[in-house]
Design a protein around this motif. Structure first.
Motif, PDB file in Angstrom:
ATOM      1  N   GLN A 276       0.831  -1.202   0.000  1.00  0.00           N
ATOM      2  CA  GLN A 276       0.000   0.000   0.000  1.00  0.00           C
ATOM      3  C   GLN A 276       0.870   1.258   0.000  1.00  0.00           C
ATOM      4  N   PHE A 277       1.955   1.207   0.750  1.00  0.00           N
ATOM      5  CA  PHE A 277       2.867   2.352   0.820  1.00  0.00           C
ATOM      6  C   PHE A 277       3.462   2.645  -0.557  1.00  0.00           C
ATOM      7  N   VAL A 278       3.899   1.621  -1.249  1.00  0.00           N
ATOM      8  CA  VAL A 278       4.449   1.793  -2.589  1.00  0.00           C
ATOM      9  C   VAL A 278       3.385   2.363  -3.533  1.00  0.00           C
ATOM     10  N   ASN A 279       2.139   1.985  -3.291  1.00  0.00           N
ATOM     11  CA  ASN A 279       1.050   2.437  -4.157  1.00  0.00           C
ATOM     12  C   ASN A 279       0.510   3.816  -3.800  1.00  0.00           C
ATOM     13  N   GLY A 280       1.037   4.402  -2.692  1.00  0.00           N
ATOM     14  CA  GLY A 280       0.627   5.769  -2.378  1.00  0.00           C
ATOM     15  C   GLY A 280       0.099   6.009  -0.988  1.00  0.00           C
ATOM     16  N   ALA A 281       0.028   4.985  -0.130  1.00  0.00           N
ATOM     17  CA  ALA A 281      -0.377   5.211   1.258  1.00  0.00           C
ATOM     18  C   ALA A 281       0.687   6.070   1.945  1.00  0.00           C
ATOM     19  N   PRO A 282       0.273   7.016   2.790  1.00  0.00           N
ATOM     20  CA  PRO A 282       1.250   7.955   3.347  1.00  0.00           C
ATOM     21  C   PRO A 282       2.243   7.384   4.358  1.00  0.00           C
ATOM     22  N   PHE A 283       1.835   6.356   5.132  1.00  0.00           N
ATOM     23  CA  PHE A 283       2.712   5.849   6.188  1.00  0.00           C
ATOM     24  C   PHE A 283       2.742   4.318   6.216  1.00  0.00           C
ATOM     25  N   VAL A 284       3.863   3.795   6.681  1.00  0.00           N
ATOM     26  CA  VAL A 284       3.957   2.392   7.063  1.00  0.00           C
ATOM     27  C   VAL A 284       5.035   2.285   8.130  1.00  0.00           C
ATOM     28  N   TRP A 285       4.755   1.480   9.160  1.00  0.00           N
ATOM     29  CA  TRP A 285       5.771   1.170  10.164  1.00  0.00           C
ATOM     30  C   TRP A 285       6.406  -0.149   9.766  1.00  0.00           C
ATOM     31  N   GLU A 286       7.692  -0.105   9.520  1.00  0.00           N
ATOM     32  CA  GLU A 286       8.426  -1.260   9.013  1.00  0.00           C
ATOM     33  C   GLU A 286       9.836  -1.277   9.594  1.00  0.00           C
ATOM     34  N   GLY A 287      10.495  -2.406   9.463  1.00  0.00           N
ATOM     35  CA  GLY A 287      11.896  -2.497   9.839  1.00  0.00           C
ATOM     36  C   GLY A 287      12.773  -1.805   8.814  1.00  0.00           C
ATOM     37  N   ASN A 288      13.982  -1.418   9.238  1.00  0.00           N
ATOM     38  CA  ASN A 288      14.868  -0.681   8.325  1.00  0.00           C
ATOM     39  C   ASN A 288      15.299  -1.523   7.123  1.00  0.00           C
ATOM     40  N   TRP A 289      15.054  -2.844   7.199  1.00  0.00           N
ATOM     41  CA  TRP A 289      15.416  -3.708   6.075  1.00  0.00           C
ATOM     42  C   TRP A 289      14.519  -3.466   4.857  1.00  0.00           C
ATOM     43  N   SER A 290      13.491  -2.638   5.018  1.00  0.00           N
ATOM     44  CA  SER A 290      12.635  -2.299   3.877  1.00  0.00           C
ATOM     45  C   SER A 290      13.227  -1.192   3.008  1.00  0.00           C
ATOM     46  N   VAL A 291      14.315  -0.579   3.451  1.00  0.00           N
ATOM     47  CA  VAL A 291      14.933   0.499   2.668  1.00  0.00           C
ATOM     48  C   VAL A 291      15.259   0.048   1.240  1.00  0.00           C
ATOM     49  N   PRO A 292      15.929  -1.089   1.026  1.00  0.00           N
ATOM     50  CA  PRO A 292      16.209  -1.503  -0.358  1.00  0.00           C
ATOM     51  C   PRO A 292      14.945  -1.715  -1.185  1.00  0.00           C
ATOM     52  N   VAL A 293      13.877  -2.187  -0.538  1.00  0.00           N
ATOM     53  CA  VAL A 293      12.610  -2.418  -1.242  1.00  0.00           C
ATOM     54  C   VAL A 293      12.036  -1.104  -1.738  1.00  0.00           C
ATOM     55  N   PHE A 294      11.990  -0.115  -0.866  1.00  0.00           N
ATOM     56  CA  PHE A 294      11.411   1.169  -1.252  1.00  0.00           C
ATOM     57  C   PHE A 294      12.324   1.941  -2.191  1.00  0.00           C
ATOM     58  N   ASP A 295      13.632   1.747  -2.049  1.00  0.00           N
ATOM     59  CA  ASP A 295      14.566   2.344  -3.016  1.00  0.00           C
ATOM     60  C   ASP A 295      14.299   1.790  -4.413  1.00  0.00           C
ATOM     61  N   GLY A 296      14.088   0.478  -4.457  1.00  0.00           N
ATOM     62  CA  GLY A 296      13.844  -0.171  -5.738  1.00  0.00           C
ATOM     63  C   GLY A 296      12.541   0.254  -6.380  1.00  0.00           C
ATOM     64  N   ALA A 297      11.578   0.675  -5.548  1.00  0.00           N
ATOM     65  CA  ALA A 297      10.289   1.123  -6.073  1.00  0.00           C
ATOM     66  C   ALA A 297      10.366   2.538  -6.635  1.00  0.00           C
ATOM     67  N   GLU A 298      11.489   3.210  -6.402  1.00  0.00           N
ATOM     68  CA  GLU A 298      11.730   4.557  -6.930  1.00  0.00           C
ATOM     69  C   GLU A 298      10.609   5.519  -6.537  1.00  0.00           C
ATOM     70  N   ILE A 299      10.299   5.533  -5.245  1.00  0.00           N
ATOM     71  CA  ILE A 299       9.320   6.483  -4.726  1.00  0.00           C
ATOM     72  C   ILE A 299      10.045   7.514  -3.869  1.00  0.00           C
ATOM     73  N   GLU A 300       9.420   8.664  -3.707  1.00  0.00           N
ATOM     74  CA  GLU A 300      10.017   9.720  -2.890  1.00  0.00           C
ATOM     75  C   GLU A 300       9.538   9.527  -1.450  1.00  0.00           C
ATOM     76  N   TYR A 301      10.440   9.103  -0.589  1.00  0.00           N
ATOM     77  CA  TYR A 301      10.039   8.786   0.774  1.00  0.00           C
ATOM     78  C   TYR A 301      11.122   9.170   1.766  1.00  0.00           C
ATOM     79  N   GLY A 302      10.738   9.181   3.027  1.00  0.00           N
ATOM     80  CA  GLY A 302      11.674   9.399   4.121  1.00  0.00           C
ATOM     81  C   GLY A 302      11.407   8.381   5.207  1.00  0.00           C
ATOM     82  N   ALA A 303      12.260   8.346   6.222  1.00  0.00           N
ATOM     83  CA  ALA A 303      12.084   7.396   7.319  1.00  0.00           C
ATOM     84  C   ALA A 303      12.647   7.992   8.603  1.00  0.00           C
ATOM     85  N   THR A 304      11.866   7.930   9.660  1.00  0.00           N
ATOM     86  CA  THR A 304      12.291   8.409  10.962  1.00  0.00           C
ATOM     87  C   THR A 304      12.091   7.302  11.985  1.00  0.00           C
TER      88      THR A 304
END
Length: 452
Positions: A276-304
């Motif tokens: 859902q996050f990749v498709n446009g949902a504003p937030f997801v709580w995930e482990g930092n191991w999702s960074v490569p996944v979201f990088d690969g999706a080429e979306i503009e995101y941040g993580a705190t």
């Protein structure tokens, strides 16, 4: 004289009664270990549990070590992640067939019978190879020490994060001039952020994914927010439960509210939150191991780190750490090679941060190369406010504590049980676990190793 270590029968009884997996098999995966220097003087056998992107990053670091140390032959084996890995490692150490070097989650070290199934590190030898206590976060180093001896050498911390879509938050007016999510300091502020973000979210998308039906994630989130409230687990002697049911109820109610207020959709459990996050949902709580996944999706995101909604910074953290599985004759060239290999990887862990992990070796964090990493540099502060499980034998990744408590937290988050009742069940479960002997400490009888 120390107590004798656990024998094979005790280990089978204890581990068989405590693990979810129940299988004692393991899968050795190809890692390039066969391409070894035939003229090497020293051979180091190394077991790890890294697959996927982490596996590729580890191979790159091993290849770097081999290139710099042609006299040391590294025989690396990747075993199946989770309970099967720990079972295999325990059995190998008890049977004096252990590798020279291994990897564990730091939270599991206390229960792994340090001094019986694990050998301590030679800190003087590590210092010769450039690794010193001063180069680590003090609390992280302290977690690796048992009875005054270092039994684990931290490689990283891996943390639970609040990932956010910059495009959605910008439309909602929730993105600061620095391009990062507006700060949140209370539960009211957090739910106001979710309310505004929902207005800018496309149809068919939830506002936040939080693995509401997963026992591990719900347990990790609980640990983070309970720590923010200053909650404790046991007294210093580990003989009394100090768990605060009022604070626990407050945390459980907070987690539950995400569903009752309609921000988390019960139909999008598990990995669907990331989709859902990749498709446009504003937030997801995930482990930092999702960074490569979201990088690969080429979306503009941040993580705190997880938002400090209870007024104190704290986000759940675990750590991969190097350990020395017990060998009756540990010493000599292979032992020195294990120390040198672990020290090399720890000091050259920039590649490891590509998987989203925060390197434990703090000098790495101050390098220009690390500061340029995004979003890693945005959440690096998590190193200084880690929320960790209590230092008891039944804690740690895939450990008994998560297996027993996690489902109870889920029952509250998903609405099948009231938060106050769940808090009381959590406290009673902690009491039963505390009263149970560690089946790997050499004292528990073979027939009494299981936890009810």
């Amino acid at each position: 004289m120390g107590r004798p270590g656990p024998n094979r029968r005790q280990l089978l009884a204890g581990l068989g009664g405590l693990t979810v997996a129940g299988s004692f098999g393991f899968a050795a995966l190809g890692t390039g270990a066969d391409a070894l220097a035939s003229g090497a003087d020293t051979r180091v056998r190394y077991w790890n549990l890294f697959s996927g992107g982490d596996g590729y990053n580890m191979i790159a670091m091993l290849d770097s070590f081999r290139a710099e140390h042609p006299g040391i032959q590294v025989k690396d084996s990747t075993l199946q992640w989770g309970s099967p890995f720990y079972t295999k490692l325990a059995m190998a150490a008890a049977g004096n067939r252990a590798p020279d070097l291994g990897v564990m989650h730091l939270g599991r070290v206390t229960g792994f019978s340090p001094g019986r199934l694990l050998d301590p590190w030679d800190t003087g030898l590590l210092a010769e190879y450039g690794v010193r206590e001063a180069d680590f976060n003090p609390e992280l180093w302290k977690r690796a020490v048992v009875d005054g001896k270092l039994y684990a050498l931290p490689l990283d911390i891996h943390v639970q994060l609040c990932f956010y879509r910059k495009d959605v938050l910008k439309r909602a007016g929730l993105l600061g001039e620095d391009g990062r999510m507006v700060p949140v300091t209370s539960t009211d502020e957090w739910f106001e952020v979710l309310k505004e973000a929902r207005k800018a979210t496309g149809k068919g998308l939830q506002t936040i994914g939080l693995w509401h039906n997963d026992q591990n994630f719900q347990w990790w989130f609980f640990v983070a927010f309970y720590t923010q409230l200053g909650g404790t687990w046991f007294d210093d002697t580990r003989t009394e439960v100090t768990f605060d049911t009022d604070k626990a109820t407050e945390v459980l109610g907070f987690l539950r509210r995400h569903i009752t207020d309609g921000y988390a959709d019960p139909g999008f459990g598990g990995g669907a939150g990331a989709e859902q996050f990749v498709n446009g949902a504003p937030f997801v709580w995930e482990g930092n191991w999702s960074v490569p996944v979201f990088d690969g999706a080429e979306i503009e995101y941040g993580a705190t780190p997880l938002p400090p909604v209870f007024g104190r910074q704290a986000t759940h953290a675990e750590s991969h750490a190097f350990v020395l599985p017990h060998q009756a004759d540990r010493g000599g060239a292979a032992n020195e090679g294990a120390h040198r290999l672990a020290a090399h990887i720890v000091q050259n862990a920039l590649a490891w941060s590509g998987g989203g992990h925060i390197p434990a070796h703090t000098p790495t964090l101050s390098t220009e190369a690390y500061r340029k990493l995004a979003p890693q540099s945005e959440y690096v502060s998590a190193m200084d406010h880690q929320a960790t499980e209590p230092k008891v034998w039944f804690a740690g990744s895939t450990g008994v504590l998560a297996q027993r408590i996690g489902p109870i937290v889920v029952s509250s988050t998903t609405g099948s049980a009231r938060p106050d009742a769940v808090a009381r069940r959590m406290k009673s479960t902690l009491g039963r676990l505390l009263a149970t002997e560690n089946p790997m400490d050499g004292r528990t009888a073979a027939q009494g190793g299981a936890v009810a």
